[in-house]
Structures are given as C-alpha cells and as structure tokens.
Design a protein around this motif. Structure first.
Motif, PDB file in Angstrom:
ATOM      1  N   VAL A   1      12.581  40.350  21.327  1.00 22.45           N
ATOM      2  CA  VAL A   1      11.996  39.866  22.571  1.00 22.45           C
ATOM      3  C   VAL A   1      11.777  38.361  22.471  1.00 22.45           C
ATOM      4  O   VAL A   1      11.212  37.863  21.513  1.00 22.45           O
ATOM      5  CB  VAL A   1      10.650  40.573  22.840  1.00 22.45           C
ATOM      6  N   SER A   2      12.257  37.639  23.457  1.00 21.39           N
ATOM      7  CA  SER A   2      12.252  36.180  23.396  1.00 21.39           C
ATOM      8  C   SER A   2      10.946  35.605  23.907  1.00 21.39           C
ATOM      9  O   SER A   2      10.273  36.179  24.720  1.00 21.39           O
ATOM     10  CB  SER A   2      13.408  35.619  24.239  1.00 21.39           C
ATOM     11  N   ARG A   3      10.640  34.425  23.408  1.00 18.60           N
ATOM     12  CA  ARG A   3       9.473  33.704  23.877  1.00 18.60           C
ATOM     13  C   ARG A   3       9.808  32.222  23.933  1.00 18.60           C
ATOM     14  O   ARG A   3       9.990  31.579  22.900  1.00 18.60           O
ATOM     15  CB  ARG A   3       8.271  33.922  22.955  1.00 18.60           C
ATOM     16  N   ARG A   4       9.950  31.718  25.121  1.00 17.56           N
ATOM     17  CA  ARG A   4      10.158  30.305  25.373  1.00 17.56           C
ATOM     18  C   ARG A   4      11.134  29.651  24.424  1.00 17.56           C
ATOM     19  O   ARG A   4      12.340  29.882  24.492  1.00 17.56           O
ATOM     20  CB  ARG A   4       8.802  29.572  25.339  1.00 17.56           C
ATOM     21  N   LYS A   5      10.680  28.880  23.466  1.00 17.54           N
ATOM     22  CA  LYS A   5      11.580  28.125  22.602  1.00 17.54           C
ATOM     23  C   LYS A   5      12.309  28.995  21.587  1.00 17.54           C
ATOM     24  O   LYS A   5      13.203  28.521  20.901  1.00 17.54           O
ATOM     25  CB  LYS A   5      10.781  27.066  21.841  1.00 17.54           C
ATOM     26  N   PHE A   6      11.916  30.253  21.480  1.00 20.93           N
ATOM     27  CA  PHE A   6      12.459  31.086  20.396  1.00 20.93           C
ATOM     28  C   PHE A   6      13.973  31.203  20.458  1.00 20.93           C
ATOM     29  O   PHE A   6      14.670  31.001  19.475  1.00 20.93           O
ATOM     30  CB  PHE A   6      11.822  32.476  20.444  1.00 20.93           C
TER      31      PHE A   6
ATOM     32  N   LEU B   1       1.070  40.350  20.289  1.00 23.85           N
ATOM     33  CA  LEU B   1       1.025  39.449  21.437  1.00 23.85           C
ATOM     34  C   LEU B   1       2.393  38.907  21.833  1.00 23.85           C
ATOM     35  O   LEU B   1       2.658  38.673  23.011  1.00 23.85           O
ATOM     36  CB  LEU B   1       0.096  38.265  21.127  1.00 23.85           C
ATOM     37  N   ALA B   2       3.265  38.715  20.855  1.00 25.58           N
ATOM     38  CA  ALA B   2       4.574  38.123  21.146  1.00 25.58           C
ATOM     39  C   ALA B   2       5.425  38.990  22.067  1.00 25.58           C
ATOM     40  O   ALA B   2       6.397  38.510  22.639  1.00 25.58           O
ATOM     41  CB  ALA B   2       5.337  37.868  19.839  1.00 25.58           C
ATOM     42  N   PHE B   3       5.049  40.261  22.240  1.00 26.87           N
ATOM     43  CA  PHE B   3       5.884  41.193  22.993  1.00 26.87           C
ATOM     44  C   PHE B   3       5.266  41.612  24.325  1.00 26.87           C
ATOM     45  O   PHE B   3       5.721  42.551  24.960  1.00 26.87           O
ATOM     46  CB  PHE B   3       6.186  42.417  22.119  1.00 26.87           C
ATOM     47  N   VAL B   4       4.242  40.885  24.756  1.00 27.27           N
ATOM     48  CA  VAL B   4       3.605  41.146  26.047  1.00 27.27           C
ATOM     49  C   VAL B   4       4.343  40.396  27.152  1.00 27.27           C
ATOM     50  O   VAL B   4       4.740  39.246  26.983  1.00 27.27           O
ATOM     51  CB  VAL B   4       2.126  40.701  26.012  1.00 27.27           C
ATOM     52  N   GLU B   5       4.533  41.072  28.288  1.00 28.66           N
ATOM     53  CA  GLU B   5       5.100  40.436  29.478  1.00 28.66           C
ATOM     54  C   GLU B   5       4.151  40.703  30.646  1.00 28.66           C
ATOM     55  O   GLU B   5       4.253  41.730  31.316  1.00 28.66           O
ATOM     56  CB  GLU B   5       6.483  40.995  29.780  1.00 28.66           C
ATOM     57  N   PRO B   6       3.225  39.806  30.916  1.00 31.08           N
ATOM     58  CA  PRO B   6       2.214  40.036  31.954  1.00 31.08           C
ATOM     59  C   PRO B   6       2.805  40.347  33.324  1.00 31.08           C
ATOM     60  O   PRO B   6       2.252  41.165  34.066  1.00 31.08           O
ATOM     61  CB  PRO B   6       1.432  38.713  31.981  1.00 31.08           C
ATOM     62  N   ASP B   7       3.916  39.719  33.648  1.00 32.91           N
ATOM     63  CA  ASP B   7       4.537  39.940  34.953  1.00 32.91           C
ATOM     64  C   ASP B   7       5.797  40.796  34.847  1.00 32.91           C
ATOM     65  O   ASP B   7       6.544  40.918  35.818  1.00 32.91           O
ATOM     66  CB  ASP B   7       4.886  38.593  35.597  1.00 32.91           C
ATOM     67  N   GLY B   8       5.998  41.387  33.678  1.00 37.49           N
ATOM     68  CA  GLY B   8       7.210  42.156  33.464  1.00 37.49           C
ATOM     69  C   GLY B   8       6.948  43.600  33.114  1.00 37.49           C
ATOM     70  O   GLY B   8       6.061  44.247  33.680  1.00 37.49           O
TER      71      GLY B   8
ATOM     72  N   VAL C   1       4.091  29.246  15.945  1.00 41.63           N
ATOM     73  CA  VAL C   1       3.013  30.211  16.207  1.00 41.63           C
ATOM     74  C   VAL C   1       2.703  30.301  17.698  1.00 41.63           C
ATOM     75  O   VAL C   1       2.769  31.372  18.302  1.00 41.63           O
ATOM     76  CB  VAL C   1       1.744  29.843  15.403  1.00 41.63           C
ATOM     77  N   ALA C   2       2.365  29.172  18.311  1.00 43.73           N
ATOM     78  CA  ALA C   2       1.970  29.167  19.723  1.00 43.73           C
ATOM     79  C   ALA C   2       3.050  29.689  20.672  1.00 43.73           C
ATOM     80  O   ALA C   2       2.725  30.430  21.610  1.00 43.73           O
ATOM     81  CB  ALA C   2       1.534  27.757  20.135  1.00 43.73           C
ATOM     82  N   PRO C   3       4.343  29.362  20.488  1.00 48.60           N
ATOM     83  CA  PRO C   3       5.354  29.862  21.422  1.00 48.60           C
ATOM     84  C   PRO C   3       5.483  31.377  21.439  1.00 48.60           C
ATOM     85  O   PRO C   3       6.034  31.938  22.379  1.00 48.60           O
ATOM     86  CB  PRO C   3       6.652  29.205  20.928  1.00 48.60           C
ATOM     87  N   ASN C   4       4.988  32.043  20.413  1.00 47.83           N
ATOM     88  CA  ASN C   4       5.010  33.499  20.360  1.00 47.83           C
ATOM     89  C   ASN C   4       3.713  34.111  20.871  1.00 47.83           C
ATOM     90  O   ASN C   4       3.462  35.311  20.695  1.00 47.83           O
ATOM     91  CB  ASN C   4       5.297  33.957  18.932  1.00 47.83           C
ATOM     92  N   ASN C   5       2.889  33.285  21.498  1.00 50.19           N
ATOM     93  CA  ASN C   5       1.613  33.713  22.083  1.00 50.19           C
ATOM     94  C   ASN C   5       0.577  34.114  21.040  1.00 50.19           C
ATOM     95  O   ASN C   5      -0.430  34.738  21.366  1.00 50.19           O
ATOM     96  CB  ASN C   5       1.803  34.867  23.079  1.00 50.19           C
TER      97      ASN C   5
END
Length: 390
Positions: free
Chosen positions: A12-17, A299-306, A366-370
C-alpha cells in the motif's frame, strides 16, 4: 515461530513511497567483500567474528597482538557486504523506503530525494556516501552505487527477531518487543539490541459500507467483545443487520501481539477472529473486498476516504480519533516500531539506522507512512546505542 518470508508485490502506497521506491528499488544485488587482505571473512555482519590470519609479514601488516575488539572494528570499517533486514510488515514501509534511497545514493543537489541543506546537513556528498562516511566508509560519488547495498525483506516481527538471533539478517524489523515475542527470560534478551525508529498508533478500521452505515465509533468493551466472538452482528452496534467479519493478524506478528497485549492486557489472550492474515497488506485487501469487516492495522495502511476508513475508539471515557490524538501517550494501542540488531550494532547497521533517526529520515521515511516521528530527546537515546562515528 513461522518462517513465512512470502513477499507482497503491491505494498500500500503512501505519498513519497512509490516515488522513492521507484527511483531505486530494493536491490537483490549480492554484496561484495572488501579487497583488503586483512579481512579474512569479508563479512561485516553484526555478531560476525574475524578469522585469524597468518603470522603476518615483516612489515607488520597483520598485527597478531591486536585485541579482538580492534580486529572486529577494523573488519567492520573495511567490509562492504550487503546490509540485510527482514521482519514486520508494519516497519517494512520505513526500512524499505530507506533502503531504496540508500541504494539509489542520490547526489546532494537532488532536492526531491536528498537535498541535505533542507535538513541542516552540511555536505555535498551523495546520500549513502554521507551517512556511511560518518562511520568510516569510503564514498563512491556515484548515483546508484552506495558504499554498501541494503536489502529489506518482508515477513513478520517474529521472523525478523528470529533472523537476527540466528544471524541470518543484520536488522530485524518488529512492531512488538523482542521480550513479548521471546519471553523476558529468553537468553537472547541479553544480546539483542533494540533500536526504536518510530511509533504506530494502530487504528481500528472497518469496511467502507459499515462506516457509511453509521458505525464510526466503538468502545473498548465492544471491541474486546467483537474479537472474543461475543458481539457478532453490526446491528448490535447500531449498524446494518450483517454478521461481523473480524479480521486479525497472524499470531506471530507484532501487530497481533501488540493488539492483544494492549487491549486485553495479555499478549497471549485467546481472541477469536474469523480469519488471520500474515501481513497488513493482506488485511487491508480483505477489508476492501468485504462489506462487513473490522480489523486492527498499522497506520500506514489506513485510507480515511477510501476502502479502509478508521473508526474512533472510546476507552474509559476518552475518545481516540484518527488524525487527532492517536499519538497521545495514553492511547493504549500505541506501539514502538523496532529495528533489532545482534550483539551490539556494527558500523553498517549504525549508518543505516542513524539515517532513519535523523531529521531527514524521520521526515522522509517515518512521517510519509503516517507513523509518528520520535521527539529529539528520544532520538538521542536511540543514537547512543549506535557504534561510535569515525
């Protein structure tokens, strides 16, 4: 412990990942030993022992009277063997992104992936050249050619801790403590070194259909009852008349150990999820594919709007909500994210972990993965466990 090292292709991707991973990838390149003839083994891994050389020549190139510590330090400095890591799917997004940029070794002027001036780092060196250079490694000055390669595999916390103890890998990623995995009386506890690199708030997520039907908050007692099989239908929580599909993590995963320890007060609490999955990625997929699921996840795998919206958790009158106070010190589902090493921390391990602990690393990995960044005072405590810089 399980030894499942199956990889998941679509993390699961997160921004810069994706951008960072795509720039360099996770190389499966074999490490090369130093050409220095004094390094008998060419292995700079943690806990490695140097082989005894001959009697040495008259020039004194090989010093027979050197202490064991001096010999190990020399070998660590000379070795360019690959740094290896394995373990938790929760910590994987951090160390995998770090390895991708490390292997890419971008130049200092690459503001998107390195740009040291943005982090008060005074250097014109490439990324890996700089961090490895702090520990005595020679810079290459070439993009995609770091002083040594970093390879990160994906499995479970238990596998990562076991891999470090067995010296199969240099770094064991874990989202629960080695103590909770091994037991506080395990003999390995005297030699395993814990490096905390971030904090996870471990939210509770439900299927989009359940969230949209109005189930946006549960109490701690309700959550405990769901995973004990005592609440089995969403209508009991004000939701639709659908059976609850409770998804859990594999029993040797750090996420599962932390969930049971924090919610039930016992890492071995006999919970009864409807299914268990080995990795956060697989849990997220199940929640997305079903219209009646609930799960505990990183946390890295949460999608609030998904497909994996988080719900609030009411614990003893305090409501913990995603994006607001999951990082609060008293949130019981908080857990540290660990990179374990064995019998100290060698120079390769120290260079890589120090990069993650830096302002740059916390902001970029760290931060980009929430996940929550470590405060400076705590990072200083973690840096004190690293090898001395050159």
């Amino acid at each position: 412990m399980a030894r499942d090292s199956k990889r998941v292709a679509d993390l699961v991707s997160r921004r810069k990942f994706i951008a960072g991973a795509g720039a360099a990838g996770v190389g499966a390149l074999a490490g090369c030993a130093s050409g220095d003839g004094d390094d008998g083994s060419g292995d700079g891994g943690s806990g490695g022992e140097s082989e005894d050389g001959g009697s040495g020549d008259e020039s004194g190139t090989t010093t027979q009277t050197a202490s064991e510590d001096e010999t190990e330090t020399s070998n660590e400095s000379a070795s360019t063997s690959s740094l290896t890591a394995d373990g938790s799917s929760t910590v994987y997004p951090i160390t995998n992104l770090a390895s991708s940029l490390w292997n890419g070794n971008p130049p200092a002027e690459d503001q998107e992936y390195w740009g040291p001036g943005q982090y008060d780092i005074d250097t014109d060196q490439n990324l890996a050249d700089y961090w490895a250079g702090l520990y005595g490694f020679e810079p290459t000055g070439e993009r995609s050619v770091p002083p040594f390669q970093a390879q990160v595999a994906l499995s479970h916390s238990g596998t990562g801790v076991e891999g470090v103890i067995n010296e199969r890998v240099d770094i064991g990623d874990a989202s629960s403590t080695a103590q909770s995995i091994l037991g506080e009386d395990h003999e390995a506890m005297d030699d395993i070194v814990d490096h905390v690199v971030g904090v996870d708030g471990q939210p509770i997520v439900v299927s989009r259909e359940i969230y949209d039907a109005g189930v946006t908050q549960v109490t701690g007692e309700e959550l405990r009852a769901i995973y004990m099989g005592e609440i089995t239908n969403w209508s009991e929580l004000g939701g639709p008349d659908k059976e609850i599909y409770a998804v859990g993590r594999a029993e040797d995963s750090g996420t599962d150990t932390a969930f049971r320890a924090n919610l039930y007060g016992d890492p071995d609490a006999p919970i009864k999820p409807d299914t268990r999955k080995g990795q956060n990625q697989q849990v997220a997929t199940l929640v997305e594919q079903n219209d009646n699921a609930i799960a505990y996840i990183a946390l890295a795998f949460v999608e609030p709007d998904g497909a994996t919206p988080p719900i609030s958790l009411d614990l003893d009158g305090t409501v913990y909500e995603y994006g607001k106070n999951l990082g609060a010190q008293d949130y019981p589902l908080n857990r540290d994210l660990h990179c374990y090493t064995w019998e100290g921390t060698d120079r390769r391990e120290s260079a890589f972990i120090n990069m993650i602990l830096s302002d740059f690393g916390q902001e970029y990995f760290v931060a980009p993965n929430n996940y929550f960044k470590l405060p400076e005072d705590r990072r200083e405590e973690e840096r004190a466990k690293l090898a001395d810089q050159a």
